[in-house]
Write a protein that holds these residues in place. Structure first.
Motif, short mmCIF file in Angstrom:
data_model
loop_
_atom_site.label_atom_id
_atom_site.label_comp_id
_atom_site.label_asym_id
_atom_site.label_seq_id
_atom_site.Cartn_x
_atom_site.Cartn_y
_atom_site.Cartn_z
N TRP A 61 2.95 9.21 -5.90
CA TRP A 61 3.31 10.58 -5.50
C TRP A 61 4.55 11.05 -6.23
CZ3 TRP A 61 7.45 11.77 -1.76
CH2 TRP A 61 7.48 13.12 -1.36
N ALA A 70 -7.82 1.39 -4.69
CA ALA A 70 -8.09 2.50 -3.78
C ALA A 70 -6.80 3.17 -3.32
CB ALA A 70 -8.89 1.99 -2.57
N ALA A 71 -5.72 2.39 -3.23
CA ALA A 71 -4.43 2.97 -2.85
C ALA A 71 -3.86 3.86 -3.95
CB ALA A 71 -3.44 1.86 -2.52
N GLY A 72 -4.30 3.64 -5.19
CA GLY A 72 -3.85 4.50 -6.28
C GLY A 72 -3.14 3.79 -7.41
N GLU A 90 -11.21 3.25 2.66
CA GLU A 90 -11.48 4.00 1.44
C GLU A 90 -10.21 4.36 0.69
OE1 GLU A 90 -11.34 7.16 4.76
OE2 GLU A 90 -11.70 5.00 4.51
N HIS A 91 -9.07 4.24 1.34
CA HIS A 91 -7.78 4.51 0.71
C HIS A 91 -6.95 3.24 0.53
CE1 HIS A 91 -8.65 8.74 1.14
NE2 HIS A 91 -8.78 8.62 2.45
N GLY A 92 -7.58 2.10 0.69
CA GLY A 92 -6.91 0.83 0.40
C GLY A 92 -6.21 0.17 1.56
N PRO A 141 -2.71 8.61 2.63
CA PRO A 141 -3.88 8.40 3.50
C PRO A 141 -4.08 6.92 3.81
CG PRO A 141 -4.60 8.78 1.25
CD PRO A 141 -3.11 9.05 1.28
N GLN A 152 1.41 4.19 -3.02
CA GLN A 152 1.18 5.62 -2.78
C GLN A 152 2.44 6.45 -3.00
OE1 GLN A 152 -0.47 5.52 1.24
NE2 GLN A 152 -2.53 5.81 0.41
N HIS A 182 0.83 -1.20 0.00
CA HIS A 182 0.00 0.00 0.00
C HIS A 182 0.87 1.25 0.00
CE1 HIS A 182 -2.25 3.18 2.23
NE2 HIS A 182 -3.24 2.79 1.46
#
Length: 341
Positions: free
Chosen positions: A175, A195-197, A305-307, A301, A171, A167
């Motif tokens: 980034w 959800a993590a991106g 909801e953010h994984g 995050p 992220q 995770h």
């Protein structure tokens, strides 16, 4: 103060809730009033004796946590009193971790936590985020530090994107500007990686994952952040670019790693093993600075909801928290230590 301790290696039954004196910080140290303590696999492995025999007569477990500095020792800027921080590597060579209402650590192991970040987030950083940072900064042709744009044009493959390190790797890589691919084992973990991106999520148990990854990265991926080297080595080598890096921080499943020399000679493969205990102070300091910057940017995050679902326990149930991690709980296991800290 209330603290969790153990005096011998063993199962979760060796963990005790006890009263101890509030410790005073020595030279170069800070005392942190811990709000939330993070639990990592290395915490239960150390407690059980899997990795090391007992090194001190009594140990307060947990490497990671978050809270507020309430006292400083000689040589530390007194202006740090009142600073919100995230703590990492607290029990590396020391007996006092974050499973206590107060923890004393070297000042450099308490990194500033931005006002917008929760203590839950702070306690979730430490081992996962610093491991991910190291994995993303060891490529021969890549950066040694992370910041927006540092990984522009790079393609990163994150194995096990639903885990805590995976995770953080998703992220941080996103980034820093990378295209992020994550391999997962099923629909629920796919949802967490997305959800993590992760830009692309591939189920390695279905279809032809090598072909699927090669469609995204026809020249190969630059870096693999690997959680199960023995199980995934063939796939990693099949999708790695020439001069690419496989950075492995675990071998989940325990499958032996069998390495053929010639294919790796042809690829000029770089294998980097990542363990924070021996990575060195310079790498830890760089990682902490970059991770703090990412947090300030809102790039790390946590929460379902953010994984990264949060699984929490009160301090008196730290044994249950350890068991949850040992049993493979999906998400980040946290221990609530001091309400309202």
């Amino acid at each position: 103060m209330k603290a969790i301790t153990y005096r011998g290696n063993g199962g979760t039954d060796v963990l005790e809730l006890v009263d101890r004196q509030v410790p005073d910080p020595g030279p170069g140290e800070v005392r942190v009033r811990i709000a939330v303590s993070g639990v990592n696999p290395t915490d239960w492995k150390t407690r059980s004796g899997v990795t090391n025999p007992l090194q001190f007569p009594e140990i307060v477990p947990h490497l990671d946590g978050a809270g507020t500095i309430d006292a400083v020792g000689e040589g530390v800027d007194p202006g740090r009193v009142g600073q919100r921080v995230w703590v990492f590597m607290a029990t590396a060579g020391r007996p006092t971790g974050t499973a206590a209402e107060f923890s004393v650590v070297p000042a450099e192991l308490a990194a500033p936590l931005s006002d917008e970040a929760s203590f839950d987030l702070g306690a979730s950083l430490g081992v996962p985020a610093l491991t991910a940072h190291r994995a993303l900064t060891v490529d021969e042709d890549g950066p040694r530090r992370l910041a927006p744009g540092a990984l522009d044009g790079k393609i990163v493959l994150v194995a096990g994107g639903a885990g805590a390190v995976g995770h953080a790797a998703i992220q941080l890589a996103r980034w820093a500007g990378a295209t992020v691919i994550s391999t997962i084992s099923g629909p629920e973990k796919a949802r967490l990686a997305e959800a993590a991106g992760a830009h692309h999520v591939i189920n390695y148990r279905e279809g032809d994952p090598v072909a699927d990854i090669r469609k995204i990265a026809p020249d190969g991926v630059d870096v693999v952040a690997e959680v199960a080297l023995g199980a995934n080595l063939a796939l990693d080598l099949a999708v790695l670019r020439t001069r690419g890096t496989i950075a492995t921080y675990a071998n989940d499943g325990g499958k032996p790693v069998e390495l053929e020399v010639r294919p790796n000679l042809m690829l000029n493969t770089r294998f980097q093993f990542v363990l924070l205990y021996t990575v060195g102070s310079e790498a830890l300091a760089a990682g902490a600075e970059d991770v703090s910057a990412a947090v300030a940017d809102g790039a790390l995050p946590v929460g379902a909801e953010h994984g990264l679902p949060l699984v929490r326990f009160p301090l008196e149930r730290t044994a249950d928290a350890h068991q949850a991690v040992e049993d493979g709980a999906v998400g980040k296991v946290l221990v609530d230590v001091t309400a309202g800290a």
